[in-house]
Scaffold this active site. Structure first.
Site, PDB file in Angstrom:
ATOM      1  N   HIS A 144      -5.036  -7.612  -5.440  1.00 50.81           N
ATOM      2  CA  HIS A 144      -6.202  -7.996  -4.424  1.00 50.81           C
ATOM      3  C   HIS A 144      -7.321  -7.995  -5.359  1.00 50.81           C
ATOM      4  O   HIS A 144      -7.551  -8.290  -6.542  1.00 50.81           O
ATOM      5  CB  HIS A 144      -6.348  -7.235  -3.241  1.00 50.81           C
ATOM      6  CG  HIS A 144      -5.049  -6.898  -2.612  1.00 50.81           C
ATOM      7  ND1 HIS A 144      -4.755  -8.065  -1.667  1.00 50.81           N
ATOM      8  CD2 HIS A 144      -4.199  -6.031  -2.370  1.00 50.81           C
ATOM      9  CE1 HIS A 144      -3.487  -7.445  -1.001  1.00 50.81           C
ATOM     10  NE2 HIS A 144      -3.135  -6.388  -1.644  1.00 50.81           N
TER      11      HIS A 144
ATOM     12  N   GLU B 272      -8.729  -1.348   0.045  1.00 53.35           N
ATOM     13  CA  GLU B 272      -7.333  -1.447  -1.320  1.00 53.35           C
ATOM     14  C   GLU B 272      -7.456  -2.090  -2.493  1.00 53.35           C
ATOM     15  O   GLU B 272      -7.338  -1.289  -3.468  1.00 53.35           O
ATOM     16  CB  GLU B 272      -6.087  -2.241  -0.583  1.00 53.35           C
ATOM     17  CG  GLU B 272      -4.876  -2.447  -1.561  1.00 53.35           C
ATOM     18  CD  GLU B 272      -3.659  -3.234  -0.943  1.00 53.35           C
ATOM     19  OE1 GLU B 272      -3.967  -3.856   0.229  1.00 53.35           O
ATOM     20  OE2 GLU B 272      -2.637  -3.325  -1.770  1.00 53.35           O
TER      21      GLU B 272
ATOM     22  N   HIS C 257      -0.335  -1.451  -5.549  1.00 56.91           N
ATOM     23  CA  HIS C 257      -0.843  -1.669  -4.155  1.00 56.91           C
ATOM     24  C   HIS C 257      -0.823  -0.394  -3.598  1.00 56.91           C
ATOM     25  O   HIS C 257      -0.470   0.631  -3.882  1.00 56.91           O
ATOM     26  CB  HIS C 257      -0.028  -2.686  -3.460  1.00 56.91           C
ATOM     27  CG  HIS C 257      -0.047  -4.035  -3.782  1.00 56.91           C
ATOM     28  ND1 HIS C 257      -0.856  -5.010  -3.302  1.00 56.91           N
ATOM     29  CD2 HIS C 257       0.437  -4.571  -4.972  1.00 56.91           C
ATOM     30  CE1 HIS C 257      -0.682  -6.339  -4.074  1.00 56.91           C
ATOM     31  NE2 HIS C 257       0.045  -6.173  -5.158  1.00 56.91           N
TER      32      HIS C 257
ATOM     33  N   GLU D  92       3.444   1.000  -3.976  1.00 63.38           N
ATOM     34  CA  GLU D  92       2.717   1.219  -2.908  1.00 63.38           C
ATOM     35  C   GLU D  92       2.285   2.162  -2.753  1.00 63.38           C
ATOM     36  O   GLU D  92       2.970   3.225  -2.463  1.00 63.38           O
ATOM     37  CB  GLU D  92       3.516   0.396  -1.669  1.00 63.38           C
ATOM     38  CG  GLU D  92       3.694  -0.857  -1.593  1.00 63.38           C
ATOM     39  CD  GLU D  92       2.495  -1.827  -0.969  1.00 63.38           C
ATOM     40  OE1 GLU D  92       1.583  -1.283  -0.924  1.00 63.38           O
ATOM     41  OE2 GLU D  92       2.821  -3.097  -0.839  1.00 63.38           O
TER      42      GLU D  92
HETATM   43 ZN   LIG Z   1      -1.474  -5.076  -1.511  1.00 62.48          ZN
END
Ligand SMILES: [Zn+2]
Length: 281
Positions: free
Chosen positions: A10, A24, A79, A143
């Site tokens: 992102h 995030e 992420h 993640e």
């Molecule tokens: Zn993400």
């Protein structure tokens, strides 16, 4: 040289997931910058590029194209998760077998990150994500917890946790590629205790640096770069915020330089001789 491409998920107009006052895009950038800084500081046979080093909007195609055209050996897409779970998981491309080279790498990386992140282990997974499917090199997407889970989000706010997560990513690569340590001790920012609870205060010198409102901008540098204009990676905006105050994590390598943690750029170095108007307390 082993070529490592780091993709903080992102950025810019795409904030990614959000929760408990954090975004995030900022967490992934902090982790990504630390992975880069540790690799560059402590290892001699590694070259690092990133899809972004600031809060910029970069499309998925731009990211995969950058990694492919550079000819990276390995890609990390970093992420954090959302949607009602808790803990850490990582992904390789769904088209790969569990005996593939990438799957073996995933096992090594997973064990090194789980050993350091103090998180629930959600396991090793596969998915048809763009950054895994459209890249030519071995690629793992991590993640790093759920930003909409109170416990995980509290960890993400802790610089010591960021450091340990980054170090897990790095040590995984060290084992996979036999990266050569160059003799530099771990950066002074390394937390003293890996097992410190997430709520423990970050390591700190106990001092703060105040950047006066009279300064429009204040250049920032990577922790290990010389504080010269050409090395600036961005600017803080003291005037815009009526002055800015940061906790000093450590002194920089050069006189009158200080290491601080920023929301937008992660851990950076600034120059603060008294002639600049900076006040050390
Ligand atoms: Zn993400």
């Amino acid at each position: 040289m082993v070529k490592i491409f780091i993709d903080p998920g992102h950025g810019g107009s795409d904030s990614g997931a959000a929760g408990y006052g954090i975004l995030e895009k900022n967490v992934t950038l902090q982790i990504g910058l630390r992975i880069r800084d540790i690799l560059e500081r402590e290892y001699s046979n590694v070259s690092v590029r990133m899809s972004r080093t600031g809060d910029t909007t970069v499309s998925l195609n731009q990211r995969s194209n950058a990694a492919n055209s550079w000819g990276a050996d390995f890609l990390y897409s970093v992420h954090v998760n959302a949607g009602g779970g808790v803990g850490y998981e990582d992904y390789i491309y769904s088209g790969l077998s569990s005996s593939s080279r990438t799957a073996q790498m995933q096992r090594t990386i997973h064990s090194e990150i789980i050993a350091r992140n103090n998180m629930n282990d959600r396991g090793m997974k596969k998915a048809d994500f763009h950054m895994l499917r459209e890249t030519n090199m071995d690629a793992v997407l991590t993640e790093n917890g759920f930003i909409d889970n109170a416990g995980d989000a509290a960890k993400m706010k802790d610089p010591a946790w960021i450091e340990q997560v980054a170090r897990g990513h790095v040590v995984g690569l060290e084992r996979i590629y036999n990266l050569t340590r160059n003799g530099n001790a771990p950066a002074t920012s390394t937390p003293a205790a890996a097992t410190a609870p997430a709520t423990a205060p970050a390591p700190s010198s106990g001092r703060t640096i105040y950047l006066p409102a009279s300064a429009d901008s204040w250049r920032i540098y990577r922790v290990n770069d010389a504080p010269v204009r050409a090395n600036a990676i961005g600017q803080l905006r003291p005037a815009k915020f009526g002055g800015l105050s940061y906790r000093i994590v450590a002194n920089g390598n050069e006189p009158y330089t200080y290491i601080i943690d920023t929301a937008d750029f992660g851990r950076v170095k600034i120059y603060g001789h008294s002639s600049t108007g900076a006040v050390i307390r």
